[in-house]
Design a protein around this motif. Structure first.
Motif, short mmCIF file in Angstrom:
data_model
loop_
_atom_site.label_atom_id
_atom_site.label_comp_id
_atom_site.label_asym_id
_atom_site.label_seq_id
_atom_site.Cartn_x
_atom_site.Cartn_y
_atom_site.Cartn_z
N ASP A 110 0.86 -1.18 0.00
CA ASP A 110 0.00 0.00 0.00
C ASP A 110 0.90 1.23 0.00
O ASP A 110 1.45 1.60 1.03
CB ASP A 110 -0.90 -0.02 1.24
CG ASP A 110 -1.75 1.24 1.37
OD1 ASP A 110 -2.04 1.88 0.33
OD2 ASP A 110 -2.12 1.59 2.51
N GLY A 111 1.10 1.83 -1.18
CA GLY A 111 1.99 2.99 -1.27
C GLY A 111 3.40 2.62 -0.88
O GLY A 111 4.02 1.74 -1.49
N THR A 171 -5.60 -1.94 2.53
CA THR A 171 -4.91 -0.69 2.87
C THR A 171 -4.25 -0.84 4.24
O THR A 171 -4.56 -1.77 4.99
CB THR A 171 -5.87 0.51 2.91
OG1 THR A 171 -6.76 0.34 4.03
CG2 THR A 171 -6.68 0.62 1.63
N THR A 172 -3.40 0.11 4.55
CA THR A 172 -2.74 0.08 5.86
C THR A 172 -3.77 0.26 6.97
O THR A 172 -3.73 -0.43 8.00
CB THR A 172 -1.67 1.18 5.94
OG1 THR A 172 -0.72 0.99 4.89
CG2 THR A 172 -0.96 1.15 7.29
N LEU A 207 8.33 -0.10 5.88
CA LEU A 207 8.36 1.15 5.13
C LEU A 207 9.43 1.04 4.04
O LEU A 207 10.62 1.05 4.33
CB LEU A 207 8.68 2.32 6.08
CG LEU A 207 7.92 2.34 7.42
CD1 LEU A 207 8.32 3.57 8.23
CD2 LEU A 207 6.41 2.30 7.20
N ALA A 228 8.49 8.71 3.32
CA ALA A 228 7.14 8.61 2.78
C ALA A 228 6.32 7.59 3.55
O ALA A 228 5.14 7.80 3.86
CB ALA A 228 7.20 8.23 1.29
N GLY A 229 6.94 6.47 3.88
CA GLY A 229 6.23 5.42 4.60
C GLY A 229 5.85 5.85 6.01
O GLY A 229 4.76 5.53 6.51
N GLN A 267 2.93 8.17 5.78
CA GLN A 267 1.74 7.41 5.43
C GLN A 267 1.22 6.62 6.64
O GLN A 267 0.01 6.57 6.90
CB GLN A 267 2.06 6.45 4.28
CG GLN A 267 0.86 5.62 3.81
CD GLN A 267 1.27 4.62 2.74
OE1 GLN A 267 2.30 4.76 2.09
NE2 GLN A 267 0.45 3.59 2.57
N GLN A 300 -0.38 8.93 9.20
CA GLN A 300 -1.69 9.37 8.71
C GLN A 300 -2.73 8.26 8.89
O GLN A 300 -3.87 8.51 9.30
CB GLN A 300 -1.59 9.78 7.24
CG GLN A 300 -2.91 10.23 6.62
CD GLN A 300 -3.48 11.48 7.28
OE1 GLN A 300 -2.72 12.32 7.76
NE2 GLN A 300 -4.80 11.59 7.31
N ALA A 301 -2.34 7.02 8.58
CA ALA A 301 -3.26 5.90 8.73
C ALA A 301 -3.67 5.71 10.18
O ALA A 301 -4.85 5.46 10.49
CB ALA A 301 -2.62 4.62 8.19
#
Length: 538
Positions: free
Chosen positions: A381-382, A399-400, A518, A523-524, A527, A530-531
């Protein structure tokens, strides 16, 4: 006045009233300080018989002080004023607290994360002395850190023998190697286990070289020894031990609250002592370090332990609360006595750590296989690879956030979440802040540990304690890997094997593990945070 504070209310006071009279009648404290190995039953007798010298360290460690102070003076004359400690678990946690509480600088390198190791090695090398601490003399993390520093010194034209101090048990592989290399060597008392070693060479050498007043530390412990060894109902060690191990119904989540103690980071040291000593045979106490306040109301299986100032004798309030305070040296001996007492009440051997060894073995197996991965990602996921270990719980998650929700659904009513982050604990310290929103979301205890540091602490409880935990493991790609001189594997390989081995052993114990890797660190990380924010706000 004993110099120690243990005041209790509610279920904690009831536990003290229920158990301390019997402990006194049994002569437990006197026998403990006489190093009676029979106190925890026949199964523990062999191990206990070689792990009880900590009761007399206030006296037996005294001759070491002058030698440490002389070496510090020698280094100071040479302009060497930066001390780095390479050590894990009991070899690092006590010096960290001692130095922070005394206001002196000590760099603690207790990681195999490549970026953290590189940053430590490259910082002020010309002014650096390193202390390599390993009880067994074969700790892979510490050996790898030593190798990195030796090469750095040699590359800079510095003789490693002028900069490396070794602390280890007599006769260990490291003891022999260090003496052959011309390093300064301090032998620790072999009759003391790692987590009880604060007042041995493992605690005193790095702290003293950094500038902490280690003589005063021993004075503080000596001042309370007679009180803690007394078979008397006022004995604060027996009282705290009964509060920890004797609540009925059991309150096995021990919430450690900073309520005015002058001991900086004392909860982290206590966390290892409690978790590694008690978390075995499906029993144990889970320490939950929460800073200066809990995340919500007290739960029915939580014992609140407020770490108060040494002169704070105020009465606590709540359902099951105990105030604990004292000088740093006194408090360390108090807690060691209390945890040994709690071990008797719980019915476990407080001196072994069988599941720490199992995780090390699993990591070695993965290193030998050339991979630190347990399984291919279930999906990506991303910038996050998602895996699970143990029971299959991901279902249709894609998704995460959905993976997190799937893990949380596995949480028992009386369970806890452990967040285990194999990242640079200096650069990524803020990641620990996720503990609070997660605890509020789940209304259950949440612990946070940086790997591999926690493997020598709560890692024992995760595998050996009650089967009521769920586990969120966070790993990351290093910005740049780092080779280990003389080894076929890198620091990156090593930390991957440690996280993979930890997940493997947890899975073998039937524990649900969500592994988030990650693939791009920055970026990880953004992300993931945020999750977590989205999941905990819903």
């Amino acid at each position: 006045m004993t110099g120690l504070v243990v005041t209790a209310v509610g279920g904690a006071a009831d536990a003290i009233a229920a158990h301390v009279p019997q402990l006194v009648s049994d002569g437990f404290a006197g026998k403990l300080f006489a190093q009676d190995a029979t106190l925890w039953g026949p199964a523990a007798e062999s191990e206990a018989g070689k792990r009880l010298s900590w009761v007399g360290l206030a006296s037996s460690s005294r001759p070491m002080v002058a030698e440490i102070e002389a070496l510090r003076a020698k280094f100071a004359q040479q302009g060497l004023d930066r001390v780095v400690l390479c050590g894990m678990g009991g070899s690092s946690l006590a010096p960290e607290v001692i130095c922070a509480s005394d206001g002196v600088a000590l760099t603690v390198l207790d990681s195999s994360q490549p970026d953290m190791v590189r940053a430590a090695v490259e910082d002020r090398l010309q002014e650096t002395v390193i202390v390599v601490s390993s009880k067994s003399g074969s700790t892979v993390e510490t050996d790898s850190q030593r190798r990195a520093y030796e090469k750095a010194f040699q590359d800079a034209g510095i003789d490693p023998a002028e900069r490396i101090v070794v602390v280890t048990d007599p006769g260990s592989p490291l003891d022999k190697q260090a003496r052959e290399s011309g390093y300064a060597v301090f032998n620790a008392d072999p009759g003391v286990g790692g987590r009880y070693s604060a007042l041995t060479a493992f605690g005193l050498v790095p702290s003293g070289l950094a500038g902490a007043d280690i003589g005063r530390l021993l004075d503080e412990a000596a001042a309370v020894t007679d009180v803690l060894s007394a078979d008397d109902e006022s004995n604060p060690g027996l009282r705290l031990g009964a509060a920890l191990g004797g609540t009925r119904p059991v309150r096995d989540k021990v919430v450690l609250i900073d309520a005015g103690t002058a001991a900086v980071g004392f909860g982290d040291w206590t966390e290892q002592l409690i978790a590694e000593s008690t978390g075995k045979d499906g029993k144990g106490l889970l320490p939950v370090v929460v800073g200066d306040s809990p995340s919500g109301d007290q739960l029915s299986d939580e014992l609140y332990v407020r770490l108060v100032a040494a002169d704070d004798e105020s009465q606590p309030s709540g359902d099951a609360v105990v105030n604990v305070g004292g000088s740093l040296g006194g408090a360390m001996l108090l807690w060691e006595t209390a945890v040994a007492t709690a071990g008797r009440l719980i019915g476990i051997n407080p001196f072994d750590q069988p599941d720490v060894e199992s995780a090390k073995a699993a990591a070695r197996d993965l290193l030998d296989a050339g991979t630190g991965s347990v399984a291919a990602p279930a999906y990506t996921d991303g910038a996050i690879e998602v895996r699970s270990a143990g029971p299959d719980f991901l279902g249709d998650a894609s998704t995460t956030g959905e993976a997190l929700q799937a893990l949380f659904a596995q949480l028992p009513d009386d369970g806890y979440l452990a967040v285990m982050a194999y990242v640079d604990r200096v650069a990524d310290q803020s990641l620990a802040d996720v503990r609070v929103p997660l605890a509020r979301k789940l209304s259950r205890p949440v612990t946070f540990g940086f790997g591999p540091r926690f493997l020598h602490s709560t890692g024992q409880y995760h595998k050996g304690g009650p089967a009521d935990g769920i586990y969120l493991q966070i790993t990351t790609a290093a910005n740049q890997d780092l080779s280990i001189p003389g080894r076929e594997f890198t620091f990156g390989d090593f930390i991957d094997s440690q996280s993979g081995g930890d997940a493997k052993v947890l899975a073998e114990h039937g524990r649900p593990v969500l592994r988030l890797n990650l693939t791009d660190h920055e970026a990880g990380l953004a992300q993931l945070q945020q999750a977590i924010a989205e999941v905990t706000s819903s």
